[in-house]
Write a protein that holds these residues in place. Structure first.
Motif, mmCIF file in Angstrom:
data_model
loop_
_atom_site.group_PDB
_atom_site.id
_atom_site.type_symbol
_atom_site.label_atom_id
_atom_site.label_comp_id
_atom_site.label_asym_id
_atom_site.label_seq_id
_atom_site.Cartn_x
_atom_site.Cartn_y
_atom_site.Cartn_z
ATOM 1 N N LEU A 187 -2.875 -5.573 7.959
ATOM 2 C CA LEU A 187 -1.973 -4.729 7.664
ATOM 3 C C LEU A 187 -0.752 -4.864 8.684
ATOM 4 O O LEU A 187 -0.836 -4.597 9.680
ATOM 5 C CB LEU A 187 -2.443 -3.204 7.644
ATOM 6 N N THR B 243 -4.188 5.353 7.401
ATOM 7 C CA THR B 243 -4.778 4.582 6.563
ATOM 8 C C THR B 243 -6.263 4.421 7.123
ATOM 9 O O THR B 243 -6.809 4.481 8.177
ATOM 10 C CB THR B 243 -4.333 3.003 7.141
ATOM 11 N N VAL C 269 2.858 -1.914 9.703
ATOM 12 C CA VAL C 269 2.258 -0.604 9.664
ATOM 13 C C VAL C 269 3.501 0.449 9.788
ATOM 14 O O VAL C 269 4.234 0.162 10.783
ATOM 15 C CB VAL C 269 1.136 -0.046 10.613
ATOM 16 N N SER D 99 -10.097 5.470 10.983
ATOM 17 C CA SER D 99 -8.685 5.691 10.336
ATOM 18 C C SER D 99 -7.645 5.449 11.615
ATOM 19 O O SER D 99 -7.853 5.831 12.613
ATOM 20 C CB SER D 99 -8.858 7.183 9.986
ATOM 21 N N VAL E 59 0.880 -1.040 0.007
ATOM 22 C CA VAL E 59 -0.013 0.058 0.007
ATOM 23 C C VAL E 59 1.062 1.106 -0.172
ATOM 24 O O VAL E 59 1.740 1.442 1.104
ATOM 25 C CB VAL E 59 -0.988 0.090 1.183
ATOM 26 N N THR F 284 1.927 5.446 -0.731
ATOM 27 C CA THR F 284 1.629 6.745 -0.913
ATOM 28 C C THR F 284 2.019 7.092 -2.224
ATOM 29 O O THR F 284 2.886 6.477 -2.933
ATOM 30 C CB THR F 284 2.184 7.598 0.147
ATOM 31 N N TRP G 62 -9.495 -0.206 1.583
ATOM 32 C CA TRP G 62 -8.374 0.259 2.400
ATOM 33 C C TRP G 62 -7.936 1.380 1.499
ATOM 34 O O TRP G 62 -7.529 1.196 0.447
ATOM 35 C CB TRP G 62 -7.195 -0.981 2.668
ATOM 36 N N SER G 63 -7.620 2.330 2.182
ATOM 37 C CA SER G 63 -6.960 3.593 1.302
ATOM 38 C C SER G 63 -6.111 4.159 2.376
ATOM 39 O O SER G 63 -6.087 4.325 3.420
ATOM 40 C CB SER G 63 -8.184 4.697 0.867
ATOM 41 N N VAL G 64 -4.902 4.921 1.445
ATOM 42 C CA VAL G 64 -3.780 5.337 2.421
ATOM 43 C C VAL G 64 -3.367 6.728 1.735
ATOM 44 O O VAL G 64 -3.568 6.928 0.636
ATOM 45 C CB VAL G 64 -2.522 4.526 2.280
#
Length: 347
Positions: free
Chosen positions: A68, A180, A71, A314, A41, A43, A165-167
């Protein structure tokens, strides 16, 4: 140039087959070496925020589920733990529920891992460890979307989940955070009511764990706990958070909770529109550091047949021990408008 309160778009890139994640020092990460289904994942600028694993190779008694780990902070420090000796079923960041009553099952389904707390008996290893099975996943420009089936130990699927899931990178007042965000839709497909609970709802005090869960790295042993000032809504008015004792934070209810060690800080934020509003917090600093937004801490939650629950949480991580005011401002910035399932589905 990044502007305060503006998040950069994130990219989730699928890595084929058996992958080897490499840390900031360029060396292979032995803990995810050769694990099928790993996803970096990333950026926008290419720095790794975490490695997403489907959990399918974990032991059945540990309730396999996606997670995840590691991290990572923007500087590459690991803030999560995986299979610590005290709880081998604790894996990084994910969604885990301790007990779920399912029609037709002899015991509550355990999607936390390990033994189940039984009223009057204590912890007992039962044949009830379920799993969250990955049915399909896909990437979009800025997210990884998973289609999951929650299954009992006998393989019976009782709940379907859409998890995204978004980062992104979030610069706030001179502090850069990796955020996250997990959005999750649960749909009851069991044909009967589902009842979500915890060891506390089964009779054990201050053990209401289960929900959006992070097992922290050993460096957070003895970390400071930072909470929202109860006299001010920090999601609407910037200000200063306050340090609190672990015992004060345990079971408390608020929009966010953070922890900071000497070299890193973590902040968990709940969306106010989650079912039941803000969940109680399950937090430990000494010995077994962990942080969990725990919606079933004291009260069970019932989901009727074909019913739906929508969640959004988040996790923000930063390098160093940031100040209490920085926690409060980052929490305010992190709250995002709820998006429907059509927005979270990957193309």
């Amino acid at each position: 140039m990044d502007l305060p309160h503006r998040t950069r778009r994130a990219r989730a890139a699928r890595l084929p087959g058996r992958t080897r994640h490499r840390g900031a020092d360029g060396r292979a990460c032995g803990r995810c070496d050769g694990v099928s289904g790993a996803v970096d994942v990333l950026t926008q600028d290419g720095r790794t925020a975490g490695v997403l694993l489907d959990g399918g190779r974990e032991p059945s008694a540990h309730s396999p589920r996606p997670f995840l780990h590691p991290v990572l902070t923007p500087g590459g420090r690991t803030v999560s733990d995986y299979r610590p000796a005290d709880h081998l079923w604790h894996w990084g960041l994910g969604i885990a529920v301790a007990t779920i009553d399912v029609v037709g099952q002899e015991h509550p389904v355990n999607l936390w891992g390990g033994p189940t707390y039984v009223r009057g008996e204590g912890y007992v290893q039962l044949a009830n460890n379920g799993s969250q099975r990955l049915r399909h996943d896909a990437t979009s420009e800025d997210a990884m979307c998973q289609q999951l089936a929650w299954c009992a130990a006998d393989g019976t699927a009782f709940l379907s989940e859409e998890r995204t899931w978004s980062v992104g990178a979030v610069p706030v007042d001179g502090v850069e955070w990796f955020r996250t965000t997990v959005r999750s839709r649960w749909r009851n497909i069991s044909g009967g009511a589902l009842v979500f609970g915890s060891p506390t709802t089964a009779g054990r005090p201050d053990a209401g764990y289960g929900g959006f869960f992070l097992r922290l790295a050993p460096t957070f042993d003895g970390a400071d706990v930072v909470a929202a000032d109860p006299d001010v809504d920090r999601l609407r008015a910037p200000g200063t958070g306050v340090r609190v004792h672990e015992a004060q934070a345990m079971g408390s209810t608020g929009p966010w909770l953070g922890m900071k060690s000497v070299d890193a800080s973590v902040l968990m934020v709940q969306e106010p529109g989650n079912p039941g509003g803000y969940s109680p917090w399950f937090v430990r600093s000494a010995g077994t550091p962990m942080l969990c937004a725990a919606p079933f801490f004291r009260t069970v939650m019932r989901l009727e047949p074909a019913g739906i629950l929508d969640w959004s949480w988040s996790l923000l991580v930063a390098d160093g021990a940031v100040g209490e005011a920085a926690f409060a401002e980052a929490a305010r910035v992190a709250v995002l408008p709820r998006r429907g399932s059509a927005d979270t589905a990957a193309a």
